[in-house]
Scaffold this motif. Structure first.
Motif, PDB file in Angstrom:
ATOM      1  N   SER A 194      43.631  40.592  35.230  1.00  0.00           N
ATOM      2  CA  SER A 194      43.223  41.444  36.224  1.00  0.00           C
ATOM      3  C   SER A 194      41.564  40.964  36.719  1.00  0.00           C
ATOM      4  O   SER A 194      40.698  40.755  35.866  1.00  0.00           O
ATOM      5  CB  SER A 194      43.287  43.004  35.861  1.00  0.00           C
ATOM      6  OG  SER A 194      42.507  43.098  34.801  1.00  0.00           O
ATOM      7  N   LYS A 195      41.168  41.051  37.881  1.00  0.00           N
ATOM      8  CA  LYS A 195      39.905  41.058  38.265  1.00  0.00           C
ATOM      9  C   LYS A 195      39.226  42.367  38.165  1.00  0.00           C
ATOM     10  O   LYS A 195      39.548  43.245  38.794  1.00  0.00           O
ATOM     11  CB  LYS A 195      39.898  40.487  39.755  1.00  0.00           C
ATOM     12  CG  LYS A 195      38.389  40.198  40.228  1.00  0.00           C
ATOM     13  CD  LYS A 195      38.207  39.639  41.436  1.00  0.00           C
ATOM     14  CE  LYS A 195      36.941  39.490  41.894  1.00  0.00           C
ATOM     15  NZ  LYS A 195      36.642  38.832  43.376  1.00  0.00           N
ATOM     16  N   ARG A 220      38.941  45.507  41.081  1.00  0.00           N
ATOM     17  CA  ARG A 220      39.574  45.324  42.099  1.00  0.00           C
ATOM     18  C   ARG A 220      40.681  46.517  42.235  1.00  0.00           C
ATOM     19  O   ARG A 220      41.384  46.637  41.148  1.00  0.00           O
ATOM     20  CB  ARG A 220      40.315  43.929  42.203  1.00  0.00           C
ATOM     21  CG  ARG A 220      41.326  44.005  43.279  1.00  0.00           C
ATOM     22  CD  ARG A 220      42.000  42.368  43.193  1.00  0.00           C
ATOM     23  NE  ARG A 220      40.915  41.538  43.910  1.00  0.00           N
ATOM     24  CZ  ARG A 220      41.331  40.211  43.986  1.00  0.00           C
ATOM     25  NH1 ARG A 220      42.543  39.605  43.829  1.00  0.00           N
ATOM     26  NH2 ARG A 220      40.205  39.404  44.390  1.00  0.00           N
ATOM     27  N   GLU A 226      43.343  45.680  39.105  1.00  0.00           N
ATOM     28  CA  GLU A 226      43.266  46.820  38.088  1.00  0.00           C
ATOM     29  C   GLU A 226      44.130  47.825  38.394  1.00  0.00           C
ATOM     30  O   GLU A 226      44.664  48.868  37.491  1.00  0.00           O
ATOM     31  CB  GLU A 226      41.821  47.171  37.666  1.00  0.00           C
ATOM     32  CG  GLU A 226      41.042  46.330  37.028  1.00  0.00           C
ATOM     33  CD  GLU A 226      39.581  46.997  36.521  1.00  0.00           C
ATOM     34  OE1 GLU A 226      39.347  47.979  37.147  1.00  0.00           O
ATOM     35  OE2 GLU A 226      39.003  46.188  35.639  1.00  0.00           O
ATOM     36  N   GLY A 238      46.897  40.688  39.809  1.00  0.00           N
ATOM     37  CA  GLY A 238      45.281  40.631  39.519  1.00  0.00           C
ATOM     38  C   GLY A 238      44.612  41.602  39.747  1.00  0.00           C
ATOM     39  O   GLY A 238      43.342  41.621  39.727  1.00  0.00           O
TER      40      GLY A 238
END
Length: 294
Positions: free
Chosen positions: A147-148, A151, A252, A250
Motif C-alpha cells: 500500500s502507498k 492513500r 490503505e 495499493g
C-alpha cells in the motif's frame, strides 16, 4: 466525550489483523481502544476445563482471549488507553449495540484456504450493514501490492452533495497526511445514442462528461472545508464494484457508503458493497449515510 475505536476479536488470524489495524488507528487518531469478544458462553455451562475454576470453560477462554489482545495492544502502542470486555451475547447484536457509542467499529474478515479466504464471514457482513457508526473490515490476507502510505479511495455515487462516506474518507486522508482518490464510475446505456441525438460528440463522451461534472460538483463542496487532503479525480467507465476494487489496489483504505432508506434501512448493503467487502485487497470502510442520533 470522545467515543472509542471498538475492535471485535475471536481468536482467529483475521481478528488479530483487525486488532493490529484498530490499535494503529486508535494511536493515530488519539482515541481510546475498546476490545470486545462476543461469546454465548453460558450455553456451555456443562463444560469444564481440566483445571476446574468453577466457571464455564468458554468463559475462561474468552477472558484469556481479550486479556491477550489487551496485552498485545499495550506492547505495540503503549500510549493507547485500552479496555477489554467479554459480552455473553450473540455477536451481531452485541457489536451493533457497541456501534451506538463507537467512533469506529473494526472487524476481521473470515475464511480459510486460498479460495475461501476471499469470502466474508456472516458476522462481518451483518454488522457492516446494521452498524450505527462506520465499520472497517480488515482482510485476513496481506495485499499482494504494497500500500502507498496515506492513500484513501472513496466511491462517489449519485447523491447531490458529499455523502457521509466522502466526508469520512476526506478526514481519513487528511489525518494520514495522504491523498484521497475520489472515484466516479459510469456506464453508457446501449440506448444512450438514441437518448442524446443532438449532443456534440458521441453518447459515450456525453455520459463521461456528465459523470465528470457530477464529481466536480461534489468535490467542490468537499474541498471548501480546507481539510488539507490532496484530492485526485478518477472518472472510469465500468461497473462500480469492479472499478473500485481495481482503484483500491495499493490503497490503505477503501471507503463506501450504505444508504439507510426504506423499510429495511441499514440491513442491506447492496451489490457494490458486497463485492468490495468480499474482494478488495485493502481494508474497507462502510459508512452509513445518516448516523443515528446518540
Amino acid at each position: 466525550m470522545r467515543f472509542p475505536v471498538v475492535v471485535a476479536v475471536d481468536g482467529s488470524e483475521g481478528s488479530l489483523r483487525a486488532l493490529d489495524w484498530a490499535a494503529a488507528e486508535a494511536a493515530r487518531s488519539r482515541l481510546p481502544l475498546r476490545v470486545v469478544h462476543a461469546s454465548l458462553w453460558e450455553r456451555y455451562e456443562a463444560v469444564r476445563p481440566a483445571f476446574d475454576t468453577g466457571r464455564p470453560a468458554e468463559q475462561v477462554l474468552a477472558e484469556h482471549l481479550v486479556a491477550s489482545a489487551r496485552e498485545r495492544v499495550e506492547r505495540l502502542h503503549a500510549e493507547v488507553k485500552v479496555t477489554a470486555d467479554v459480552r455473553p451475547e450473540e455477536p451481531v447484536h452485541a457489536l451493533v449495540r457497541e456501534s451506538h457509542e463507537a467512533a469506529l467499529l473494526v472487524l476481521g474478515s473470515r475464511g480459510r484456504g486460498r479460495i475461501a479466504g476471499m469470502l466474508l464471514g456472516s458476522v462481518s457482513l451483518a454488522v457492516a450493514g446494521r452498524s450505527h457508526c462506520p465499520v472497517v473490515v480488515v482482510p485476513t490476507a496481506a495485499p499482494d501490492v504494497p500500500s502507498k502510505p496515506g492513500r484513501v479511495v472513496v466511491g462517489i455515487g449519485d447523491t447531490a452533495g458529499p455523502s457521509a462516506a466522502a466526508r469520512f474518507a476526506r478526514d481519513q486522508a487528511a489525518s494520514r497526511h495522504g491523498e484521497l482518490i475520489a472515484v466516479r464510475a459510469w456506464r453508457c446505456p446501449a440506448h444512450g445514442a438514441a437518448e442524446h441525438p443532438l449532443l456534440s460528440g458521441s453518447a459515450v463522451s456525453a455520459h463521461r462528461q456528465e459523470a465528470a461534472d457530477h464529481l466536480e460538483e461534489v468535490l467542490a463542496v468537499l474541498e471548501r472545508s480546507g481539510s488539507g487532503a490532496d484530492i485526485h479525480r478518477s472518472v472510469v467507465q465500468g461497473p462500480a464494484h469492479q472499478v473500485l476494487i481495481e482503484e483500491a489496489e495499493g490503497a490503505e483504505l477503501l471507503v463506501v457508503g450504505v444508504r439507510r432508506t426504506g423499510a429495511h434501512a441499514g440491513s442491506h448493503l447492496g451489490r457494490v458493497n458486497h463485492a468490495v467487502l468480499h474482494y478488495a485487497s485493502c481494508p474497507v470502510a462502510v459508512v452509513p449515510d445518516s448516523p443515528v442520533p446518540r
